[in-house]
Write an enzyme that holds these catalytic residues in place. Sequence first.
Site, PDB file in Angstrom:
ATOM      1  N   ALA A  31       0.816  -1.202   0.000  1.00 32.74           N
ATOM      2  CA  ALA A  31       0.000   0.000   0.000  1.00 32.74           C
ATOM      3  C   ALA A  31       0.861   1.270   0.000  1.00 32.74           C
ATOM      4  O   ALA A  31       2.093   1.211   0.079  1.00 32.74           O
ATOM      5  CB  ALA A  31      -0.940  -0.010   1.196  1.00 32.74           C
ATOM      6  N   HIS A  32       0.188   2.415  -0.050  1.00 31.65           N
ATOM      7  CA  HIS A  32       0.914   3.685  -0.179  1.00 31.65           C
ATOM      8  C   HIS A  32       1.760   3.999   1.045  1.00 31.65           C
ATOM      9  O   HIS A  32       1.407   3.711   2.176  1.00 31.65           O
ATOM     10  CB  HIS A  32      -0.047   4.836  -0.504  1.00 31.65           C
TER      11      HIS A  32
END
Length: 354
Positions: A245-246
């Site tokens: 994920a980011h």
Amino acid sequence: MTLTQLLELFSAFIESVEGSAGPADIARVNALDVAAEDEFSFLSNPKYRADLQRTKAGVVAIRRKDFDALDAATQAARAYLVCRDPYLLFARVAQSLYVQMRPAPGIAASASVDPAAHVDPSACIGAGAVIEAGARIGADVVVSALCTIGRDTVLEEGVWLYPRVSIYHGCIIGARTIIHSGAVIGADGFGYANDAGRWVKIPQTGGVRIGADCEVGANTTIDRGAIQDTVIGNGVKLDNQIQIAHNVTIGDDSALAGCVGVAGSAAIGKRVQIAGAANILGHLSIADGTVISVASVVTSSIDKPGFYSGTWPVQPHEDWEKSAVLVRRLDKMRDELRSLRHELAALKNPPGAQ
């Protein structure tokens, strides 16, 4: 290669050579149960000793204790390379024997390369690939068919993209990194704010930076950062179907197996090993050298390296049902235990007792 060349090339890994003279030439590597006389194999797990009794392999990497456990006839049947780590020696030999055919340099007629992109003359751009403006493709890079490289993205020397890899804008892929088919690098992270029940998208303005000598498996996704970059260190190995994920950071030489999910802003240290289907919650950190077992769920930071598990081993279904009932009753059982402790304390120390 010849056996003599192999011994010279990997002398630092080999403690001694035992058994017969072995074949003059080594054609390839193979598993013990199917290897032929001109092939190299290894014994790393003692439970496969039975395969060693039957194998036709001409050369076998083996630990000293496993070689000493063989009968005299088996010891004399082939050449043995006694070493500390047979699996590592097998990997080194396999690398030397396996030569991947690089496609010829050039840009396929059906590829689309923006005039504002830079492609090194030694690079290969496959059929149907798209290279957008400002992208920089380094020396000896392979961009296979139908890949998409976004604007201002950089592929450093020796990067190899297999077909249908998508790399969005503003990403950096380090030298000699390999990315397999279907991987998506730099898609938007999952960032939203809630406004009275409706979701408001937060623009994901960071990028993705992947270090040198990494490998990214098929259909793995690495999201771009919300503001700062998502960062994958040097030598990191990611298996197939992983979600990063980011704003995640992963330290050098860590390895994540298939279907691992890492939530936003998690910080994974160096040389961390995470087994398949494990889940790492967001905004936590994992210490260098930590090992996470299969299907574990990490819900808080790990500050001390070690081997961690959070799984419920498989069991017969009827036993699992009984265990599940007990788990659901743990709160009630805890309250009952507390009550019993208070009653026992009152019995031991009745009011007015001296």
